[in-house]
Motif scaffolding. Structure first.
Motif: not given
Length: 324
Positions: A99-125
């Motif tokens: 859930f965390v990894i897919f949800f954070i990637i989806l949110l980040n895609k909506i707000i157009k954030g940095d893709k590489d950084l958000v993946l690390l944040l998703g894994v860490g969270t």
């Protein structure tokens, strides 16, 4: 060994020791040595610049010591306990990480954030904070600046959430087992689970750590999944070398040793202390690669995505654990 190398390693060691000492002070003991070390390193980089003269030692800490810390981190994991006693909890953990990894990637895609950084944040969270980020980043070929930013953000966010959990438990008492599972299923680092679940007593802490260790266990299959995905995305050249993070084998071996070989508690405590020290030293080296410009330019939107994901995860896991 050159003098510059020794000075570089010594530099990260000194900041790590200072961070540990500071983490024993009131208020700062809620932040943790890891976050203090990252912040200190970033501030040093901002005001003093990167220490290029001792770079070889700093790089050794950020790369070699980091991998050694991940290998030794495996000794915190008992595979049989998780599989035999935490089957239901492990299923919950699988759902949390997915859930965390897919949800954070989806949110980040909506707000157009940095893709590489958000993946690390998703894994860490989703998995286990700095350890997970450190294990996954070589597979993803992440920049050290991204690793430093994500580790720092997860450490700080997890501290805020764990303190909030403690406050909520004091204001709205709940069943210790429910509280422990909730903490273990949703908080970022093992240290955050300990900080929060300890407020619920021994029962809450024990079940909380078991739940959290299930998420740590998932670092192994998750790393393999990322490895397969990354290599499939590369060119289809048959002769292309597959990059494998061999230190993950060490992590698995240490986990197996801890599972099947009786190790005295005193020895495990010494190794755990050493692991924490070199992990903090590694974070100092990584933090020195982070600039405030990087944070301002890349981190704001992914940080918002992580905060929202963490809140949603807390709410969902609370209701799930209440009915387990």
């Amino acid at each position: 060994m050159s003098k510059k190398f020794i000075l570089g390693v010594g530099f990260t060691f000194i900041i790590a020791i200072v961070s540990i000492l500071l983490s024993n002070l009131p208020i700062l003991n809620k932040v943790g040595a890891l976050a203090i070390a990252i912040i200190t390193a970033i501030l040093y980089r901002h005001f003093k610049g990167y220490p290029t003269q001792i770079e070889s030692g700093v790089v050794f800490s950020s790369k070699k010591l980091l991998r050694l810390a991940i290998i030794l981190y495996g000794l915190k994991l008992n595979l049989s306990t998780i599989v035999n006693e935490g089957g239901t909890l492990l299923l919950l953990d699988v759902g949390v990480v997915t859930f965390v990894i897919f949800f954070i990637i989806l949110l980040n895609k909506i707000i157009k954030g940095d893709k590489d950084l958000v993946l690390l944040l998703g894994v860490g969270t989703g998995v286990c904070g700095a350890a997970a980020i450190a294990a996954i980043s070589p597979i993803l070929k992440s920049k050290e600046s991204d690793v430093g930013i994500s580790v720092g953000l997860v450490a700080i966010m997890g501290t805020i959430f764990s303190l909030t959990y403690t406050l909520l438990y004091a204001l709205f008492p709940m069943d210790p087992e429910v509280y422990g599972i909730w903490s273990g299923a949703s908080l970022h680092e093992i240290a955050h689970v300990i900080l929060a679940a300890d407020a619920g007593g021994t029962e809450a802490l024990s079940i909380g750590l078991l739940t959290k260790l299930g998420r740590v266990f998932l670092l192994i299959p998750l790393s393999i999944i990322f490895l397969v995905i990354v290599n499939r995305k590369k060119s289809n050249k048959v002769s292309q070398k597959i990059d494998f993070p061999y230190f993950l084998i060490g992590f698995l071996v240490m986990s197996a040793i801890n599972t099947f070989v009786p190790i005295p508690e005193s020895v495990l405590n010494v190794i755990s202390t050493f692991t924490t020290l070199i992990l903090i030293m590694a974070m100092v080296g990584i933090g020195l690669n982070v600039s405030f410009n990087d944070i301002k330019a890349k981190a704001f939107k992914p940080m918002i995505a992580m905060a929202i994901t963490s809140i949603v995860l807390s709410v969902i896991t609370f209701f799930i654990t209440s009915i387990l």
